[in-house]
Scaffold this motif. Structure first.
Motif, PDB file in Angstrom:
ATOM      1  N   ASP A  46      57.854 -27.466  13.318  1.00  0.00           N
ATOM      2  CA  ASP A  46      56.830 -27.315  12.093  1.00  0.00           C
ATOM      3  C   ASP A  46      55.529 -27.626  12.417  1.00  0.00           C
ATOM      4  N   GLU A  47      55.051 -27.488  13.600  1.00  0.00           N
ATOM      5  CA  GLU A  47      53.562 -27.585  14.154  1.00  0.00           C
ATOM      6  C   GLU A  47      52.896 -26.344  14.242  1.00  0.00           C
ATOM      7  N   SER A  48      51.883 -26.063  13.973  1.00  0.00           N
ATOM      8  CA  SER A  48      51.194 -24.807  14.336  1.00  0.00           C
ATOM      9  C   SER A  48      50.663 -24.966  15.647  1.00  0.00           C
ATOM     10  N   VAL A  49      50.528 -23.670  16.598  1.00  0.00           N
ATOM     11  CA  VAL A  49      50.205 -23.886  17.810  1.00  0.00           C
ATOM     12  C   VAL A  49      48.670 -24.469  17.882  1.00  0.00           C
ATOM     13  N   TYR A  50      47.967 -23.995  16.920  1.00  0.00           N
ATOM     14  CA  TYR A  50      46.411 -24.686  17.008  1.00  0.00           C
ATOM     15  C   TYR A  50      46.544 -26.032  16.861  1.00  0.00           C
ATOM     16  N   ASP A  51      47.237 -26.593  15.743  1.00  0.00           N
ATOM     17  CA  ASP A  51      47.308 -27.931  15.488  1.00  0.00           C
ATOM     18  C   ASP A  51      47.993 -28.796  16.658  1.00  0.00           C
ATOM     19  N   ARG A  55      45.912 -31.641  18.824  1.00  0.00           N
ATOM     20  CA  ARG A  55      46.559 -33.007  19.177  1.00  0.00           C
ATOM     21  C   ARG A  55      46.753 -33.128  20.435  1.00  0.00           C
ATOM     22  N   GLU A  56      47.298 -32.094  21.373  1.00  0.00           N
ATOM     23  CA  GLU A  56      47.554 -32.487  22.796  1.00  0.00           C
ATOM     24  C   GLU A  56      46.098 -32.790  23.669  1.00  0.00           C
ATOM     25  N   LEU A  57      45.208 -31.929  23.062  1.00  0.00           N
ATOM     26  CA  LEU A  57      43.832 -32.089  23.862  1.00  0.00           C
ATOM     27  C   LEU A  57      43.245 -33.479  23.533  1.00  0.00           C
ATOM     28  N   GLN A  58      43.389 -33.825  22.314  1.00  0.00           N
ATOM     29  CA  GLN A  58      43.046 -35.435  21.815  1.00  0.00           C
ATOM     30  C   GLN A  58      43.593 -36.444  22.681  1.00  0.00           C
ATOM     31  N   GLU A  59      45.216 -36.180  22.863  1.00  0.00           N
ATOM     32  CA  GLU A  59      45.852 -37.141  23.392  1.00  0.00           C
ATOM     33  C   GLU A  59      45.618 -37.165  24.865  1.00  0.00           C
ATOM     34  N   GLU A  60      45.578 -35.928  25.494  1.00  0.00           N
ATOM     35  CA  GLU A  60      45.300 -35.895  26.967  1.00  0.00           C
ATOM     36  C   GLU A  60      43.951 -35.927  27.501  1.00  0.00           C
ATOM     37  N   CYS A  61      42.852 -35.342  26.742  1.00  0.00           N
ATOM     38  CA  CYS A  61      41.750 -34.973  27.435  1.00  0.00           C
ATOM     39  C   CYS A  61      40.780 -35.792  26.497  1.00  0.00           C
ATOM     40  N   ASN A  62      40.942 -36.580  25.486  1.00  0.00           N
ATOM     41  CA  ASN A  62      40.109 -37.231  24.602  1.00  0.00           C
ATOM     42  C   ASN A  62      38.850 -36.377  23.927  1.00  0.00           C
ATOM     43  N   ILE A  63      39.189 -35.182  23.477  1.00  0.00           N
ATOM     44  CA  ILE A  63      38.369 -34.566  22.780  1.00  0.00           C
ATOM     45  C   ILE A  63      38.864 -33.891  21.596  1.00  0.00           C
ATOM     46  N   GLN A  64      37.967 -33.466  20.713  1.00  0.00           N
ATOM     47  CA  GLN A  64      38.347 -32.879  19.327  1.00  0.00           C
ATOM     48  C   GLN A  64      37.834 -31.580  19.488  1.00  0.00           C
ATOM     49  N   VAL A  65      38.572 -30.684  19.382  1.00  0.00           N
ATOM     50  CA  VAL A  65      38.441 -29.119  19.458  1.00  0.00           C
ATOM     51  C   VAL A  65      37.602 -28.741  18.181  1.00  0.00           C
ATOM     52  N   THR A  66      36.537 -28.044  18.311  1.00  0.00           N
ATOM     53  CA  THR A  66      35.796 -27.666  17.264  1.00  0.00           C
ATOM     54  C   THR A  66      35.811 -26.224  17.054  1.00  0.00           C
ATOM     55  N   SER A  67      36.048 -25.455  18.121  1.00  0.00           N
ATOM     56  CA  SER A  67      36.075 -23.841  18.270  1.00  0.00           C
ATOM     57  C   SER A  67      37.030 -23.660  19.366  1.00  0.00           C
ATOM     58  N   ALA A  68      38.123 -22.680  19.091  1.00  0.00           N
ATOM     59  CA  ALA A  68      39.147 -22.116  20.015  1.00  0.00           C
ATOM     60  C   ALA A  68      39.658 -21.010  19.485  1.00  0.00           C
ATOM     61  N   THR A  69      39.923 -19.885  20.207  1.00  0.00           N
ATOM     62  CA  THR A  69      40.466 -18.681  19.979  1.00  0.00           C
ATOM     63  C   THR A  69      41.660 -18.140  21.029  1.00  0.00           C
ATOM     64  N   PRO A  70      42.701 -17.602  20.501  1.00  0.00           N
ATOM     65  CA  PRO A  70      43.542 -17.108  21.329  1.00  0.00           C
ATOM     66  C   PRO A  70      43.223 -16.402  22.306  1.00  0.00           C
ATOM     67  N   PHE A  71      43.952 -16.599  23.548  1.00  0.00           N
ATOM     68  CA  PHE A  71      43.322 -16.096  24.936  1.00  0.00           C
ATOM     69  C   PHE A  71      44.604 -15.139  25.065  1.00  0.00           C
ATOM     70  N   VAL A  83      59.372 -21.120  29.897  1.00  0.00           N
ATOM     71  CA  VAL A  83      58.287 -21.712  29.225  1.00  0.00           C
ATOM     72  C   VAL A  83      57.600 -20.447  28.442  1.00  0.00           C
ATOM     73  N   ILE A  84      57.104 -20.670  27.320  1.00  0.00           N
ATOM     74  CA  ILE A  84      56.289 -19.567  26.484  1.00  0.00           C
ATOM     75  C   ILE A  84      54.748 -20.373  26.575  1.00  0.00           C
ATOM     76  N   LEU A  85      53.881 -20.041  27.420  1.00  0.00           N
ATOM     77  CA  LEU A  85      52.551 -20.681  27.353  1.00  0.00           C
ATOM     78  C   LEU A  85      51.698 -19.855  26.385  1.00  0.00           C
ATOM     79  N   ASP A  86      51.015 -20.605  25.266  1.00  0.00           N
ATOM     80  CA  ASP A  86      50.595 -20.005  24.269  1.00  0.00           C
ATOM     81  C   ASP A  86      49.084 -20.396  24.351  1.00  0.00           C
ATOM     82  N   VAL A  87      48.191 -19.563  25.024  1.00  0.00           N
ATOM     83  CA  VAL A  87      46.899 -20.083  25.669  1.00  0.00           C
ATOM     84  C   VAL A  87      45.737 -19.952  24.933  1.00  0.00           C
TER      85      VAL A  87
END
Length: 131
Positions: A46-51, A55-71, A83-87
């Motif tokens: 029940d979590e979107s990929v963007y969410d 969450r993961e980048l905050q927990e792992e890398c100490n950042i808050q994403v302000t702009s990201a696009t599917p790659f 694995v399915i890597l949603d990059v």
């Protein structure tokens, strides 16, 4: 292995203002240990990929994403798991990047990415970034 059992992972290709890419080395005891990776983690129910990415980048890398696009999206079967890597390409963020989980990390120029051993599932990401 059936794709329905695949682990869905949100992956962030974090690029700084100089064009360098953030990578970190997986802990030795983990699957594909001692190899370099782009940060991210499992998408929860029940979590979107963007969410999950944020969450993961905050927990792992100490950042808050302000702009990201599917790659890209990569489905890869290892002998012991799928694995399915949603990059996502992270264009901007706030906070100071560092690896909060004690992993070795660094900023790497795109042209140097191929010199680092990555898990097989990440080969396509590296190839796309180095084109």
């Amino acid at each position: 292995m059936a794709k329905s059992n695949a682990i869905h992972v949100a992956v962030g290709v974090i690029e700084n203002t100089d064009g360098a890419i953030f990578i970190s080395r997986r802990h030795q005891h983990l699957h594909q240990g001692d190899k370099w990776e782009f940060p991210g983690g499992k998408v929860e129910a029940d979590e979107s990929v963007y969410d999950a990415l944020c969450r993961e980048l905050q927990e792992e890398c100490n950042i808050q994403v302000t702009s990201a696009t599917p790659f890209t999206v990569i489905q890869f079967d290892y002998p012991d798991k799928s694995v399915i890597l949603d990059v996502w390409h992270v264009h901007s963020f706030t906070g100071t990047v560092h690896q909060r989980e004690g992993q070795e990390w660094r900023w790497v120029d795109r042209s140097e990415l191929e010199a680092y051993p990555f898990p097989e599932a990440n080969t396509r990401i590296v190839n796309l970034l180095c084109q």
